[in-house]
Design an enzyme around this catalytic site. Structure first.
Site, PDB file in Angstrom:
ATOM      1  N   LYS A 275      -3.765 -11.827  -5.073  1.00 34.36           N
ATOM      2  CA  LYS A 275      -3.283 -12.132  -3.716  1.00 34.36           C
ATOM      3  C   LYS A 275      -3.343 -10.826  -2.945  1.00 34.36           C
ATOM      4  CE  LYS A 275      -0.327 -12.132  -0.956  1.00 34.36           C
ATOM      5  NZ  LYS A 275      -0.506 -11.402   0.320  1.00 34.36           N
TER       6      LYS A 275
ATOM      7  N   GLU B 275       4.021  -0.525  -8.889  1.00 31.60           N
ATOM      8  CA  GLU B 275       3.655   0.766  -8.268  1.00 31.60           C
ATOM      9  C   GLU B 275       4.226   0.722  -6.859  1.00 31.60           C
ATOM     10  OE1 GLU B 275       1.913   2.910 -10.005  1.00 31.60           O
ATOM     11  OE2 GLU B 275       0.554   1.831 -11.329  1.00 31.60           O
TER      12      GLU B 275
ATOM     13  N   CYS C 105       0.792   6.161  -0.535  1.00 36.62           N
ATOM     14  CA  CYS C 105       2.080   6.149  -1.242  1.00 36.62           C
ATOM     15  C   CYS C 105       2.421   7.519  -1.816  1.00 36.62           C
ATOM     16  CB  CYS C 105       2.036   5.115  -2.352  1.00 36.62           C
ATOM     17  SG  CYS C 105       0.668   5.356  -3.482  1.00 36.62           S
TER      18      CYS C 105
ATOM     19  N   GLU D  70      10.966   6.105   3.380  1.00 32.22           N
ATOM     20  CA  GLU D  70       9.502   6.174   3.403  1.00 32.22           C
ATOM     21  C   GLU D  70       9.011   5.647   4.754  1.00 32.22           C
ATOM     22  OE1 GLU D  70       7.202   3.322   1.110  1.00 32.22           O
ATOM     23  OE2 GLU D  70       5.821   4.902   0.521  1.00 32.22           O
TER      24      GLU D  70
HETATM   25  P1  NAD Z   1       4.593  -4.954   0.910  1.00 36.77           P
HETATM   26  O1  NAD Z   1       5.553  -4.856  -0.196  1.00 36.77           O
HETATM   27  O2  NAD Z   1       5.058  -5.419   2.236  1.00 36.77           O
HETATM   28  O3  NAD Z   1       3.394  -5.930   0.517  1.00 36.77           O
HETATM   29  C1  NAD Z   1       2.580  -5.732  -0.620  1.00 36.77           C
HETATM   30  C2  NAD Z   1       2.024  -7.054  -1.063  1.00 36.77           C
HETATM   31  O4  NAD Z   1       3.101  -7.888  -1.465  1.00 36.77           O
HETATM   32  C3  NAD Z   1       1.268  -7.839   0.003  1.00 36.77           C
HETATM   33  O5  NAD Z   1       0.153  -8.467  -0.592  1.00 36.77           O
HETATM   34  C4  NAD Z   1       2.278  -8.867   0.434  1.00 36.77           C
HETATM   35  O6  NAD Z   1       1.692 -10.037   0.951  1.00 36.77           O
HETATM   36  C5  NAD Z   1       2.976  -9.160  -0.876  1.00 36.77           C
HETATM   37  N1  NAD Z   1       4.304  -9.751  -0.743  1.00 36.77           N
HETATM   38  C6  NAD Z   1       5.199  -9.597   0.259  1.00 36.77           C
HETATM   39  N2  NAD Z   1       6.306 -10.327   0.021  1.00 36.77           N
HETATM   40  C7  NAD Z   1       6.112 -10.948  -1.166  1.00 36.77           C
HETATM   41  C8  NAD Z   1       6.903 -11.833  -1.968  1.00 36.77           C
HETATM   42  N3  NAD Z   1       8.108 -12.229  -1.560  1.00 36.77           N
HETATM   43  N4  NAD Z   1       6.411 -12.255  -3.128  1.00 36.77           N
HETATM   44  C9  NAD Z   1       5.185 -11.841  -3.547  1.00 36.77           C
HETATM   45  N5  NAD Z   1       4.389 -11.031  -2.838  1.00 36.77           N
HETATM   46  C10 NAD Z   1       4.845 -10.580  -1.657  1.00 36.77           C
HETATM   47  O7  NAD Z   1       3.917  -3.530   1.015  1.00 36.77           O
HETATM   48  P2  NAD Z   1       2.833  -3.039   2.066  1.00 36.77           P
HETATM   49  O8  NAD Z   1       3.498  -2.790   3.372  1.00 36.77           O
HETATM   50  O9  NAD Z   1       1.645  -3.948   2.033  1.00 36.77           O
HETATM   51  O10 NAD Z   1       2.375  -1.673   1.406  1.00 36.77           O
HETATM   52  C11 NAD Z   1       3.023  -0.471   1.636  1.00 36.77           C
HETATM   53  C12 NAD Z   1       3.895  -0.096   0.473  1.00 36.77           C
HETATM   54  O11 NAD Z   1       3.119  -0.030  -0.715  1.00 36.77           O
HETATM   55  C13 NAD Z   1       4.497   1.270   0.637  1.00 36.77           C
HETATM   56  O12 NAD Z   1       5.835   1.254   0.204  1.00 36.77           O
HETATM   57  C14 NAD Z   1       3.655   2.140  -0.289  1.00 36.77           C
HETATM   58  O13 NAD Z   1       4.273   3.313  -0.740  1.00 36.77           O
HETATM   59  C15 NAD Z   1       3.374   1.193  -1.402  1.00 36.77           C
HETATM   60  N6  NAD Z   1       2.202   1.620  -2.181  1.00 36.77           N
HETATM   61  C16 NAD Z   1       2.393   2.109  -3.455  1.00 36.77           C
HETATM   62  C17 NAD Z   1       1.296   2.561  -4.189  1.00 36.77           C
HETATM   63  C18 NAD Z   1       1.485   3.107  -5.585  1.00 36.77           C
HETATM   64  O14 NAD Z   1       0.500   3.206  -6.310  1.00 36.77           O
HETATM   65  N7  NAD Z   1       2.680   3.471  -5.995  1.00 36.77           N
HETATM   66  C19 NAD Z   1       0.025   2.505  -3.648  1.00 36.77           C
HETATM   67  C20 NAD Z   1      -0.127   2.017  -2.363  1.00 36.77           C
HETATM   68  C21 NAD Z   1       0.968   1.567  -1.636  1.00 36.77           C
END
Ligand code: NAD
Length: 487
Positions: free
Chosen positions: A180, A255, A288, A386
């Site tokens: 997804k 992650e 991130c 963040e």
């Molecule tokens: P997000 O948590 O809003 O969304 C990530 C994914 O989760 C999307 O595909 C979203 O549709 C899905 N999602 C949202 N709600 C959900 C639910 N209730 N159930 C299942 N899936 C759901 O994050 P974002 O804004 O897309 O990404 C930014 C975040 O990701 C930042 O916090 C960043 O630090 C983190 N990030 C971490 C890494 C790492 O390797 N540690 C890498 C990249 C980004």
């Protein structure tokens, strides 16, 4: 319209389930962060599409698992080649979709996507073994067995790169996949699905369900036939997913976010330190791992700040398709407003914003200027939360103890950057830092053999090399007695 044209190729905007394109009655509009242009109507999946995809992945599991690593590897190596043959298309469509630099996609990111697939396919064939050892004459035989259907949920900041860190080991381990992708960046996963078909990945082994987190994502992680959930994204979403996973006791790999420190010591090469610090604006700060808290020894703070300012002034912000651009737009209006909100609140609290601090009105749209906040209050939101945008904080310290206290004084523990000219000094510091990855006098060097993940609220588990297979596979020990044999 179920396809859109990018780089002379058709990109399907529907789900990819059981090797077929499946449309949803409902769609949502996908726009480009570069100029707000409409890219296409994307199928908006929910429980129904998730059920179809998980059923297909379940049905395909036995055959894929039984193939063994070598036969699977042949298909996955072909997939890696196909990614390499289509780097230009993938680079262009990812840039249109998420606004990251085209040159990075062409030269760095998409080659790494191919590498993610190739590395884990080869690792499963060559490196996934454990020496047999004996217990009172009994042998312990350890194996990594396929575990089932993996739910992979990914963010928008490096869509295909992050997805293939998961897809590579999951498929190589013999699992099947339902991916997804983030709703703001659906395109590269869709095109990648076509490549899996061309490579000969059997129908049902790899599936993509498009849509929103609260709909498609929530249905996927709550599904009872999921063997693993691997999620990259934010801490709040991780908590929601963990609750859903708890009902089925589905193992999770998380992650998550960070607020990583970049420590500049008094013995550091300040030119190097300034270069590394300016790199933290890469991808418009939507990384991130970014060292967003620059902590500088007070004795070199002014000199460092001057070198930083000189380099930061040269950052070219603009169209990410332009070769000379260093940073592009933010991903989406919602995210842009979030970043602006952080900065506006910091201003209202009297923060000393010495650079940027506002949208780039010359460029308009979603461009936010690289921003530096100097000496913010230790407990202020801009230092603790963040931002995930081009916003860095600079603070000073006077002793190593204070530096460590500040560096570790966060709920996150994803990464840290240490800049020091003395090895013994750097060793002392890295030993005390709490972070999944520490870079000393460098940044962003990532080897797939190494563990990757976050401490504290930055994640659960590690991926990379064997760590990935320990998660995606069922690790089994078969203890065989020396007795009882007839042949
Ligand atoms: P997000 O948590 O809003 O969304 C990530 C994914 O989760 C999307 O595909 C979203 O549709 C899905 N999602 C949202 N709600 C959900 C639910 N209730 N159930 C299942 N899936 C759901 O994050 P974002 O804004 O897309 O990404 C930014 C975040 O990701 C930042 O916090 C960043 O630090 C983190 N990030 C971490 C890494 C790492 O390797 N540690 C890498 C990249 C980004």
């Amino acid at each position: 319209m179920t396809t859109i044209q990018v780089a002379g190729e058709s990109i399907d905007t529907r789900h990819y389930i059981n090797g077929q394109r499946v449309a949803s009655a409902e769609t949502y509009a996908n726009t480009s962060p570069i100029d707000g242009s409409f890219l296409g109507d994307i199928s908006r999946g929910g429980e129904h599409e998730v059920n179809l995809a998980v059923a297909a992945a379940n049905a395909a599991f036995k055959g894929w698992a039984a193939m063994g690593p070598k036969k699977r590897g042949e298909i996955l190596l072909r997939l890696a080649e196909l990614v390499e043959e289509n780097i230009e298309t993938l680079a262009q469509l990812e840039t249109m979709d998420n606004g990251s630099l085209l040159r990075s996609h062409r030269r760095g990111v998409m080659p790494r996507v191919a590498m993610n697939i190739r590395f884990f396919a080869e690792w499963a064939i060559n490196d996934l073994h454990h020496e047999v050892f004996e217990t009172r004459g009994h042998t312990n035989n350890i194996s990594w067995d396929p575990s089932g259907v993996c739910a992979l949920i990914t963010p928008w900041n490096a869509p295909l790169m992050l997805a293939t860190w998961k897809i590579g080991p999951a498929l190589a381990a013999g699992d099947t996949v339902v991916l997804k992708p983030a709703e703001w960046t659906p395109l590269s996963a869709s095109y990648f699905a076509d490549l899996t078909k061309q490579a000969g990945v059997p129908d049902g082994v790899f599936n993509v369900v498009q849509g929103f987190g609260k709909e498609a994502g929530a249905a996927l992680v709550a599904h009872k036939n999921i063997a693993r959930i691997s999620f990259t994204g934010s801490v709040p979403t991780a908590k929601t997913i963990a609750r859903a996973a708890a009902d089925n006791l589905t193992p999770v790999s998380f992650e998550l976010g960070g607020k990583s420190p970049l420590l500049v010591f008094e013995d550091a090469d300040l030119n190097l330190a300034a270069e590394l610090a300016v790199e933290q604006y890469d991808n418009a700060g939507q990384v991130c791992l970014s060292g967003t808290r620059i902590l500088v020894h007070e004795s070199v703070a002014d000199e460092f700040a001057a070198k930083f300012a000189e380099r930061a002034a040269k950052i070219q912000q603009g169209d990410p398709r332009d070769e000379n651009t260093d940073i592009g737009p933010q991903i989406h209006q919602v995210h842009f407003d979030r970043i602006k909100g952080f900065v506006d609140r910091a201003k209202a609290e009297g923060a000393n914003i010495v650079m940027g601090g506002e949208p780039n009105t010359e460029l308009g749209g979603l461009f936010f200027k690289p921003t530096l906040v100097k000496n913010p209050a230790a407990d202020s939101e801009i230092v603790t939360a963040e931002v995930f945008g081009p916003v860095l904080c600079m603070q000073t310290f006077s002793t190593d103890e204070q530096a460590l206290e500040m560096a570790n004084g966060t709920e996150f523990g994803l990464a840290a950057v240490v800049v020091s000219g003395k090895r013994a000094h750097a060793d002392r510091i890295t030993k005390e830092l709490v972070a999944g990855t520490i870079w000393v006098n460098c940044f962003f060097v990532r080897d797939l053999r190494a563990p990757f993940g976050g401490s504290k609220k930055s994640g659960i588990g590690r991926e990379g090399g064997n760590w990935s297979f320990d998660f995606y596979a069922d690790v089994k020990n078969t203890v065989v007695s020396p007795n009882g044999w007839k042949e």
